[in-house]
Design an enzyme around this catalytic site. Structure first.
Site, PDB file in Angstrom:
ATOM      1  N   LYS A   8      -0.030  11.328   7.506  1.00 52.92           N
ATOM      2  CA  LYS A   8      -0.673  11.500   6.194  1.00 52.92           C
ATOM      3  C   LYS A   8      -2.177  11.689   6.398  1.00 52.92           C
ATOM      4  O   LYS A   8      -2.776  11.021   7.256  1.00 52.92           O
ATOM      5  CB  LYS A   8      -0.393  10.270   5.324  1.00 52.92           C
ATOM      6  CG  LYS A   8      -0.880  10.404   3.878  1.00 52.92           C
ATOM      7  CD  LYS A   8      -0.483   9.184   3.055  1.00 52.92           C
ATOM      8  CE  LYS A   8      -0.919   9.279   1.606  1.00 52.92           C
ATOM      9  NZ  LYS A   8      -0.527   8.084   0.811  1.00 52.92           N
TER      10      LYS A   8
ATOM     11  N   SER B  65       1.944   9.176  -3.480  1.00 46.90           N
ATOM     12  CA  SER B  65       1.003  10.131  -2.934  1.00 46.90           C
ATOM     13  C   SER B  65       1.364  10.652  -1.547  1.00 46.90           C
ATOM     14  O   SER B  65       0.825  11.680  -1.138  1.00 46.90           O
ATOM     15  CB  SER B  65      -0.404   9.513  -2.871  1.00 46.90           C
ATOM     16  OG  SER B  65      -0.414   8.404  -1.997  1.00 46.90           O
TER      17      SER B  65
ATOM     18  N   SER C 113       3.463   4.602  -2.980  1.00 46.12           N
ATOM     19  CA  SER C 113       3.280   5.937  -2.400  1.00 46.12           C
ATOM     20  C   SER C 113       4.087   6.275  -1.156  1.00 46.12           C
ATOM     21  O   SER C 113       4.067   7.428  -0.732  1.00 46.12           O
ATOM     22  CB  SER C 113       1.808   6.167  -2.093  1.00 46.12           C
ATOM     23  OG  SER C 113       1.160   6.547  -3.268  1.00 46.12           O
TER      24      SER C 113
END
Ligand code: GLN
Length: 451
Positions: free
Chosen positions: A58, A133, A157
């Site tokens: 990420k 996210s 997330s």
């Protein structure tokens, strides 16, 4: 199998599908191929846990020499000079970084639509969001681009996108994994976690990244168990709590049906399921948005155009700050900074921030009470399956409400895993299992037995 073949396959698959899925923001192709070659030349004697395994990261985890943007224009050109502790750890176990994955800007969002760089599409249905996210992380695993991905979970997330994309996502106990080198959103809630296809892979990856870190004073001095060794398949007598609020109002019937079937399957495996109540969970979303935004408003003060990233043109210092921030941050980030600044301001602190901290304690106590007599708590990860791109993006409150089943866990600091439990109208449904502090081992055992 050779590491070079795995890496070749990852990039071939990315070439094939990422034009549509758009999970990756930055690729690490040359370095990845070099690393693979080095591993292959050394032969197979190496006992590294993730030897030659392609992994996606990420884009809020800093990677030395590899652009790290948080999907924000303000960090569009940020090239970190160090690796986050979790990156050092996966490197030490010889995983190979394939690239950096899309996300909502600064991890603020539930659909990856708040990225300033690209919209990621759900591999199950390209018209739908992958969740967020960590949407890029979940989509990259679901699309078969990588087998392992790292994400972060501040208010769902990792679990929510894992549910939407039909993969396995673990949010560990607060303090289980170092936050050093994680771009901070809400420091009392942020936690790095793992996204994979299978529970076993997930256990290996968490084993790799967990543990005390002298660089993070909130990381816990608790021994890291061999999670992968806990996968016995035996859950006879496991005491499972099912909160009635998690199968109540606002949850889609089709989701409820899948979760009820999963509960029956756990019972068939010998678990003992019992209905319980988490009475304060209905306050979790507003509580979270006050606390997370307050912390974000302080954490994001560092992006001033001087220390990191993009600097706007101006001869006046204050003007330069203002311009850098107004041009560099997207709407959702600005909304959070304003909300947080307001909640922390002297006239309102007691009414909002302090009150929210008190409610946070009540939510935590609800879990403590239930987990005194139960080993795990089970329910859906999300109230619905993946929604359409554009459907909620103009309505922040509806978007926030999607996190009602994941956020309480972050407020309590406890671990939870989301795993696939079938399809509803062709879209994956996520089963959430919540555990005691540092109870990841039990979660893996239960998830593996169910899987
Ligand atoms: N969707 C939540 C938010 O927008 C959670 C995000 C997260 O866990 N990083 O804040």
């Amino acid at each position: 199998i050779k590491a070079s073949d795995l890496v070749d396959e990852a990039y071939a698959r990315i070439g094939e599908v990422d034009g549509k899925v758009k999970a990756f923001l930055t690729l690490n192709e040359e370095a990845a191929r070099d690393e693979a070659r080095t591993i292959d030349e050394k032969g197979t004697a190496d006992d590294a846990l993730l030897l030659g395994m392609p992994i996606g990261i990420k884009d809020n985890l800093v990677t030395k020499g590899l652009r790290t943007t948080c999907a924000s224009q303000i960090l569009e050109n940020y090239d970190p000079i160090f690796d986050a502790t979790v990156i050092e750890k996966v490197k030490a176990q010889k995983a190979i970084t394939i690239g950096k994955l899309n996300m909502d800007e600064f991890a603020m969002g539930s659909s990856t639509e708040n990225s300033s760089m690209a919209i990621t599409h759900n591999p199950w249905d390209l018209e739908r969001v992958p969740g967020g996210s960590s949407g890029g992380s979940a989509a990259s695993v679901a699309a078969g681009e990588v087998l392992f991905a790292l994400g972060t979970d501040t208010g769902g997330s990792i679990r929510q996108p894992s549910a939407f994309c039909g993969v396995v996502g673990m949010k560990p106990t607060y303090g289980r994994v170092s936050r050093y080198g994680v771009v901070a959103f809400a420091s009392s809630l942020d936690q790095v976690g793992t996204i994979t296809r299978t529970v076993e892979d997930n256990a290996f990856l968490l084993e790799t990244i967990a543990g005390l870190d002298p660089h993070d004073s909130t990381s816990a001095d608790v021994k890291v168990p061999h999670y992968s060794a806990a996968l016995t398949g035996d859950i006879k007598g496991l005491r499972v709590a099912v909160p009635k609020e998690y199968l109540g109002e606002g949850i889609d019937e089709s989701v409820k049906d899948k979760i009820k079937a999963a509960i029956r399957q756990l019972e068939a495996l010998g678990a003992v399921c019992e209905e319980v109540s988490l009475p304060h969970s209905k306050y979790a979303v507003p509580t979270y948005y006050i606390l997370a935004s307050s912390e974000a408003s302080a954490n994001l003060a560092r992006f001033d155009g001087v220390r990191y990233g993009v600097r706007a043109d101006s001869n006046d210092l204050i003007e330069m700050y203002k311009k850098s921030r107004s041009e560099g941050f997207g709407d959702e980030v600005k909304r959070r900074v304003m909300l947080g600044t307001f909640a922390l301001s002297s006239g309102y602190y007691d009414a909002y921030y302090k009150k929210a901290q008190q409610v946070r304690t009540l939510i935590k106590q609800d879990f403590e009470k239930v987990l005194e007599n139960h080993d795990i708590i089970v329910g859906p990860t999300t109230p619905t399956t993946a929604f359409k791109i554009g459907e909620k993006v103009d309505d922040p409150l509806t978007m926030y409400a999607n996190d009602l089943l994941t956020i309480p866990v972050n407020l309590a600091g406890i671990p939870a895993i989301s795993l696939p439990c079938g399809l509803a109208d062709g879209l994956p449904v996520g089963l959430q299992m919540i555990g005691r502090p540092f109870g990841e081992k039990t979660l893996y055992r239960a998830a593996h037995a169910y899987e």
